[in-house]
Design a protein around this motif. Structure first.
Motif, PDB file in Angstrom:
ATOM      1  N   VAL A 141       0.847  -1.191   0.000  1.00 47.28           N
ATOM      2  CA  VAL A 141       0.000   0.000   0.000  1.00 47.28           C
ATOM      3  C   VAL A 141       0.882   1.240   0.000  1.00 47.28           C
ATOM      4  O   VAL A 141       1.714   1.418   0.892  1.00 47.28           O
ATOM      5  CB  VAL A 141      -0.944   0.032   1.226  1.00 47.28           C
ATOM      6  CG1 VAL A 141      -1.854   1.250   1.161  1.00 47.28           C
ATOM      7  CG2 VAL A 141      -1.772  -1.244   1.291  1.00 47.28           C
ATOM      8  N   SER A 142       0.717   2.102  -0.996  1.00 50.08           N
ATOM      9  CA  SER A 142       1.526   3.310  -1.105  1.00 50.08           C
ATOM     10  C   SER A 142       1.209   4.289   0.023  1.00 50.08           C
ATOM     11  O   SER A 142       0.094   4.290   0.555  1.00 50.08           O
ATOM     12  CB  SER A 142       1.263   3.997  -2.449  1.00 50.08           C
ATOM     13  OG  SER A 142       1.656   3.171  -3.527  1.00 50.08           O
ATOM     14  N   PRO A 143       2.181   5.139   0.411  1.00 49.06           N
ATOM     15  CA  PRO A 143       1.931   6.137   1.450  1.00 49.06           C
ATOM     16  C   PRO A 143       0.737   7.027   1.093  1.00 49.06           C
ATOM     17  O   PRO A 143       0.610   7.481  -0.050  1.00 49.06           O
ATOM     18  CB  PRO A 143       3.234   6.943   1.479  1.00 49.06           C
ATOM     19  CG  PRO A 143       4.270   5.994   0.981  1.00 49.06           C
ATOM     20  CD  PRO A 143       3.578   5.152  -0.058  1.00 49.06           C
ATOM     21  N   GLY A 144      -0.124   7.246   2.057  1.00 49.40           N
ATOM     22  CA  GLY A 144      -1.293   8.089   1.835  1.00 49.40           C
ATOM     23  C   GLY A 144      -2.476   7.361   1.236  1.00 49.40           C
ATOM     24  O   GLY A 144      -3.544   7.938   1.072  1.00 49.40           O
ATOM     25  N   HIS A 145      -2.300   6.075   0.891  1.00 48.74           N
ATOM     26  CA  HIS A 145      -3.388   5.271   0.352  1.00 48.74           C
ATOM     27  C   HIS A 145      -3.965   4.381   1.450  1.00 48.74           C
ATOM     28  O   HIS A 145      -3.288   4.051   2.431  1.00 48.74           O
ATOM     29  CB  HIS A 145      -2.896   4.401  -0.807  1.00 48.74           C
ATOM     30  CG  HIS A 145      -2.557   5.169  -2.036  1.00 48.74           C
ATOM     31  ND1 HIS A 145      -3.057   4.863  -3.282  1.00 48.74           N
ATOM     32  CD2 HIS A 145      -1.755   6.249  -2.226  1.00 48.74           C
ATOM     33  CE1 HIS A 145      -2.577   5.713  -4.179  1.00 48.74           C
ATOM     34  NE2 HIS A 145      -1.776   6.556  -3.551  1.00 48.74           N
ATOM     35  N   TYR A 146      -5.205   3.983   1.253  1.00 48.38           N
ATOM     36  CA  TYR A 146      -5.920   3.166   2.243  1.00 48.38           C
ATOM     37  C   TYR A 146      -6.678   2.087   1.485  1.00 48.38           C
ATOM     38  O   TYR A 146      -7.502   2.395   0.625  1.00 48.38           O
ATOM     39  CB  TYR A 146      -6.894   4.058   3.013  1.00 48.38           C
ATOM     40  CG  TYR A 146      -7.708   3.350   4.063  1.00 48.38           C
ATOM     41  CD1 TYR A 146      -7.168   3.047   5.304  1.00 48.38           C
ATOM     42  CD2 TYR A 146      -9.035   3.005   3.818  1.00 48.38           C
ATOM     43  CE1 TYR A 146      -7.932   2.413   6.273  1.00 48.38           C
ATOM     44  CE2 TYR A 146      -9.796   2.370   4.781  1.00 48.38           C
ATOM     45  CZ  TYR A 146      -9.234   2.076   6.008  1.00 48.38           C
ATOM     46  OH  TYR A 146      -9.983   1.446   6.962  1.00 48.38           O
ATOM     47  N   MET A 147      -6.352   0.820   1.768  1.00 50.03           N
ATOM     48  CA  MET A 147      -6.932  -0.276   1.014  1.00 50.03           C
ATOM     49  C   MET A 147      -7.800  -1.158   1.905  1.00 50.03           C
ATOM     50  O   MET A 147      -7.466  -1.417   3.053  1.00 50.03           O
ATOM     51  CB  MET A 147      -5.827  -1.132   0.372  1.00 50.03           C
ATOM     52  CG  MET A 147      -6.353  -2.218  -0.576  1.00 50.03           C
ATOM     53  SD  MET A 147      -5.022  -3.289  -1.211  1.00 50.03           S
ATOM     54  CE  MET A 147      -4.053  -2.085  -2.119  1.00 50.03           C
ATOM     55  N   THR A 148      -8.914  -1.619   1.339  1.00 53.42           N
ATOM     56  CA  THR A 148      -9.769  -2.561   2.048  1.00 53.42           C
ATOM     57  C   THR A 148      -9.982  -3.809   1.196  1.00 53.42           C
ATOM     58  O   THR A 148     -10.044  -3.733  -0.028  1.00 53.42           O
ATOM     59  CB  THR A 148     -11.147  -1.951   2.384  1.00 53.42           C
ATOM     60  OG1 THR A 148     -11.794  -1.533   1.179  1.00 53.42           O
ATOM     61  CG2 THR A 148     -11.006  -0.776   3.316  1.00 53.42           C
ATOM     62  N   LEU A 149     -10.070  -4.963   1.872  1.00 61.27           N
ATOM     63  CA  LEU A 149     -10.438  -6.217   1.236  1.00 61.27           C
ATOM     64  C   LEU A 149     -11.798  -6.606   1.793  1.00 61.27           C
ATOM     65  O   LEU A 149     -11.977  -6.687   3.008  1.00 61.27           O
ATOM     66  CB  LEU A 149      -9.410  -7.305   1.521  1.00 61.27           C
ATOM     67  CG  LEU A 149      -9.687  -8.680   0.883  1.00 61.27           C
ATOM     68  CD1 LEU A 149      -8.370  -9.370   0.561  1.00 61.27           C
ATOM     69  CD2 LEU A 149     -10.516  -9.571   1.791  1.00 61.27           C
ATOM     70  N   GLU A 150     -12.752  -6.828   0.906  1.00 62.24           N
ATOM     71  CA  GLU A 150     -14.121  -7.127   1.324  1.00 62.24           C
ATOM     72  C   GLU A 150     -14.572  -8.455   0.720  1.00 62.24           C
ATOM     73  O   GLU A 150     -14.332  -8.724  -0.457  1.00 62.24           O
ATOM     74  CB  GLU A 150     -15.058  -6.005   0.870  1.00 62.24           C
ATOM     75  CG  GLU A 150     -16.472  -6.125   1.383  1.00 62.24           C
ATOM     76  CD  GLU A 150     -17.311  -4.912   1.021  1.00 62.24           C
ATOM     77  OE1 GLU A 150     -18.512  -4.911   1.343  1.00 62.24           O
ATOM     78  OE2 GLU A 150     -16.761  -3.969   0.411  1.00 62.24           O
ATOM     79  N   LEU A 151     -15.195  -9.290   1.538  1.00 63.68           N
ATOM     80  CA  LEU A 151     -15.729 -10.569   1.093  1.00 63.68           C
ATOM     81  C   LEU A 151     -17.240 -10.583   1.279  1.00 63.68           C
ATOM     82  O   LEU A 151     -17.744 -10.213   2.343  1.00 63.68           O
ATOM     83  CB  LEU A 151     -15.116 -11.715   1.901  1.00 63.68           C
ATOM     84  CG  LEU A 151     -13.623 -11.996   1.711  1.00 63.68           C
ATOM     85  CD1 LEU A 151     -13.177 -13.043   2.708  1.00 63.68           C
ATOM     86  CD2 LEU A 151     -13.342 -12.453   0.293  1.00 63.68           C
ATOM     87  N   LYS A 152     -17.947 -11.007   0.236  1.00 61.82           N
ATOM     88  CA  LYS A 152     -19.395 -11.112   0.308  1.00 61.82           C
ATOM     89  C   LYS A 152     -19.831 -12.452  -0.272  1.00 61.82           C
ATOM     90  O   LYS A 152     -19.206 -12.974  -1.184  1.00 61.82           O
ATOM     91  CB  LYS A 152     -20.081  -9.998  -0.495  1.00 61.82           C
ATOM     92  CG  LYS A 152     -19.759  -8.582  -0.084  1.00 61.82           C
ATOM     93  CD  LYS A 152     -20.477  -7.607  -0.995  1.00 61.82           C
ATOM     94  CE  LYS A 152     -20.107  -6.172  -0.694  1.00 61.82           C
ATOM     95  NZ  LYS A 152     -20.779  -5.228  -1.636  1.00 61.82           N
ATOM     96  N   SER A 153     -20.902 -12.982   0.236  1.00 65.75           N
ATOM     97  CA  SER A 153     -21.510 -14.160  -0.372  1.00 65.75           C
ATOM     98  C   SER A 153     -22.677 -13.693  -1.229  1.00 65.75           C
ATOM     99  O   SER A 153     -23.367 -12.738  -0.894  1.00 65.75           O
ATOM    100  CB  SER A 153     -21.997 -15.129   0.700  1.00 65.75           C
ATOM    101  OG  SER A 153     -22.947 -14.504   1.549  1.00 65.75           O
TER     102      SER A 153
END
Length: 213
Positions: free
Chosen positions: A141-153
């Motif tokens: 993840v680059s500085p200043g970036h914010y990442m999310t991983l989402e799982l759905k059924s």
């Protein structure tokens, strides 16, 4: 609704009604542009079963087209488009039986997934919940970036097959009026997602997708 005693009504006068979400579809219906009063999204949609997920550069070209159309409209009104935040999202539908067959065991999909023991299944199950994990300023993840991983059924409408929706989203502040700077930010966000996808998914999944880690 009943009136509140002492409340002061607020009245807003505008030349045009407030803009809600507006959709613009390409002729083949695969590219979808969503415009709102404070954001613009460019999405790719699978229309037919054989459709192949496009590369990032293809989506970026569509985004450039939409943004330049917006810029032209705004400039004609004597105004300027300023981006204050950016977002890049990658969505992957994984059909049951390919890499997983049980909602509680996704070790064939995710690198560090720990299967839920049988004696607690039914108490905690992905089948009826959404899983969300956040990452920031790390190895992918680059500085200043914010990442999310989402799982759905979910259930696929075409054939009622069960699918796991794996979604990676990279967000962050942009603060620019320069299109090239915005594209550079999106490029870094896309690269982060590629690295994150490789780091978070399992070797078994890479072999199945014929992907070099």
């Amino acid at each position: 609704m009943p009136a509140t005693i002492g409340a002061v009504p607020e009245i807003e006068v505008a030349d045009i009604p407030p803009m809600r979400r507006t959709w613009y579809l390409a002729e083949d219906e695969r590219t979808l542009i969503q415009a709102q009063d404070n954001r613009m999204h460019v999405n790719w949609r699978r229309v037919q079963e054989g459709d192949v997920y496009p590369r990032y550069q293809r989506v970026l070209t569509e985004f450039e087209f939409a943004l330049k159309a917006l810029q032209t409209f705004v400039i004609e009104r004597g105004e300027v488009v300023a981006a204050v935040a950016g977002e890049v999202t990658y969505v992957n539908h994984i059909v049951e039986g390919e890499l997983w067959s049980d909602w509680d065991d996704l070790s064939g999909v995710l690198e560090d997934w720990v299967p839920i023991p049988k004696h607690v299944r039914g108490v905690a199950s992905l089948e009826s919940t959404i899983g969300l994990t956040a990452f920031s300023d790390g190895s992918f993840v680059s500085p200043g970036h914010y990442m999310t991983l989402e799982l759905k059924s979910a259930e696929r409408r075409t054939d009622k097959a069960r699918v796991l929706i794996l979604q990676l989203t990279n967000r962050g502040a942009v603060d620019t009026t320069d299109f090239e700077a915005l594209c550079e930010w999106c490029g870094r966000a896309s690269e982060d997602i590629v690295r994150g996808f490789a780091a978070l998914t399992s070797p078994r999944a890479h072999e199945y997708w014929r992907r070099n880690r």
